[in-house]
Design a protein around this motif. Structure first.
Motif, mmCIF file in Angstrom:
data_model
loop_
_atom_site.group_PDB
_atom_site.id
_atom_site.type_symbol
_atom_site.label_atom_id
_atom_site.label_comp_id
_atom_site.label_asym_id
_atom_site.label_seq_id
_atom_site.Cartn_x
_atom_site.Cartn_y
_atom_site.Cartn_z
ATOM 1 N N GLU A 1 -38.181 -26.299 29.605
ATOM 2 C CA GLU A 1 -37.861 -25.127 30.425
ATOM 3 C C GLU A 1 -38.362 -23.857 29.736
ATOM 4 O O GLU A 1 -38.124 -23.648 28.541
ATOM 5 C CB GLU A 1 -36.345 -25.051 30.642
ATOM 6 C CG GLU A 1 -35.878 -23.871 31.453
ATOM 7 C CD GLU A 1 -36.526 -23.817 32.820
ATOM 8 O OE1 GLU A 1 -36.987 -22.717 33.203
ATOM 9 O OE2 GLU A 1 -36.558 -24.858 33.508
ATOM 10 N N PHE A 2 -39.064 -23.010 30.491
ATOM 11 C CA PHE A 2 -39.632 -21.780 29.922
ATOM 12 C C PHE A 2 -38.567 -20.835 29.381
ATOM 13 O O PHE A 2 -38.774 -20.148 28.379
ATOM 14 C CB PHE A 2 -40.470 -21.050 30.978
ATOM 15 C CG PHE A 2 -41.733 -21.764 31.353
ATOM 16 C CD1 PHE A 2 -42.645 -22.159 30.394
ATOM 17 C CD2 PHE A 2 -42.007 -22.045 32.692
ATOM 18 C CE1 PHE A 2 -43.818 -22.815 30.741
ATOM 19 C CE2 PHE A 2 -43.177 -22.699 33.050
ATOM 20 C CZ PHE A 2 -44.093 -23.083 32.075
ATOM 21 N N SER A 3 -37.413 -20.761 30.034
ATOM 22 C CA SER A 3 -36.385 -19.802 29.643
ATOM 23 C C SER A 3 -35.774 -20.093 28.281
ATOM 24 O O SER A 3 -35.031 -19.255 27.742
ATOM 25 C CB SER A 3 -35.282 -19.753 30.704
ATOM 26 O OG SER A 3 -34.700 -21.026 30.875
ATOM 27 N N VAL A 4 -36.082 -21.243 27.705
ATOM 28 C CA VAL A 4 -35.583 -21.572 26.362
ATOM 29 C C VAL A 4 -36.136 -20.605 25.321
ATOM 30 O O VAL A 4 -35.624 -20.527 24.206
ATOM 31 C CB VAL A 4 -35.947 -23.041 26.026
ATOM 32 C CG1 VAL A 4 -35.701 -23.380 24.564
ATOM 33 C CG2 VAL A 4 -35.134 -23.983 26.909
ATOM 34 N N ALA A 5 -37.158 -19.827 25.674
ATOM 35 C CA ALA A 5 -37.712 -18.843 24.735
ATOM 36 C C ALA A 5 -36.625 -17.915 24.207
ATOM 37 O O ALA A 5 -36.661 -17.506 23.032
ATOM 38 C CB ALA A 5 -38.810 -18.035 25.422
#
Length: 243
Positions: free
Chosen positions: A184-188
């Protein structure tokens, strides 16, 4: 007399002894959380977003599709693709995400309990386990549930590695963080927070040099993964018509 934080004195932190009622309350809450998510997952058809994920992960060239048209990193599509190889049942497709949504609050509970905050751990567990929004979200074929599970495991093993100067725990934390990044991209946001937290701890209470070197390499590995993602699905999303 004011007590000192064991982390600042260099003393490894160990989990406090749980009250006996936790041994009954936590399993019952996990079962209830599972039941609530299954009630959400079983009667409903795939919504449009879930259907898109299903269709994009179905073909044999799912990896190519995930890196050109994917709305999430490829590991999410890898999971959905291989679930379909077992069964196309809508309930079965949602089952890994349902289980992830049930388990990750318990991991957060274990982490906070390790920090010797048993009451905060219990409140956090119940909020995450029974939040209506999280129940609905983790009963769908979306990457968020898996990402939350991987991030919670990364947090737990990072804390354990810092407490015990344990390299195996640091490696496990890094592995789970990488899986979260590839899900998932939002894990950044969590990646940055974990990096900042561990850096502050290492500055205030240095660990052995080999531990620090492995931690630094793990941070460069995370940056390399984001560089890879930026060159594949992320670049295509940013160049798309909806930006």
């Amino acid at each position: 007399m004011q007590t000192q934080n064991p982390e600042l004195t260099g003393t490894p932190i160990s989990a406090v002894e749980e009250p006996k009622y936790f041994r009954i309350l936590i399993p019952l809450a996990l079962l209830l959380g599972l039941a609530l998510r299954l009630m959400e997952a079983v009667p409903n058809y795939l919504n449009p977003d879930e259907a898109i994920h299903f269709c994009r992960s179905q073909p044999a060239n799912w990896y190519q599709i995930s890196t050109t048209k994917g709305t999430a990193p490829f590991f999410f599509f890898f999971v959905v693709h291989h679930i379909q190889a077992i069964s196309n049942s809508e309930v079965f497709l949602r089952l890994p995400f349902v289980l992830s949504g049930v388990i990750f609050p318990w991991i957060i509970f274990r982490w906070l309990n390790r920090l010797q905050f048993p009451i905060a751990a219990l409140f956090a567990f119940f909020i995450l386990e029974f939040s209506p929004n999280l129940i609905a979200l983790t009963a769908q074929v979306r990457g968020y549930a898996l990402a939350l599970l991987f991030v919670s495991l990364a947090i737990f093993f990072l804390q354990r590695s810092l407490d015990l100067r344990s390299i195996p725990s640091l490696v496990l934390s890094t592995a789970f963080l990488y899986l979260a990044i590839l899900t998932e991209f939002s894990v950044a946001l969590a990646t940055g927070a974990l990096g900042a937290y561990s850096l502050i701890v290492l500055i205030r209470q240095p660990r052995p040099i080999h531990f620090t070197i492995i931690w630094i390499l793990s941070q460069f590995g995370a940056l390399a993964l984001y560089a890879f993602l930026y060159q594949t699905p992320m670049a295509n999303l940013l160049a798309g018509p909806y930006v």
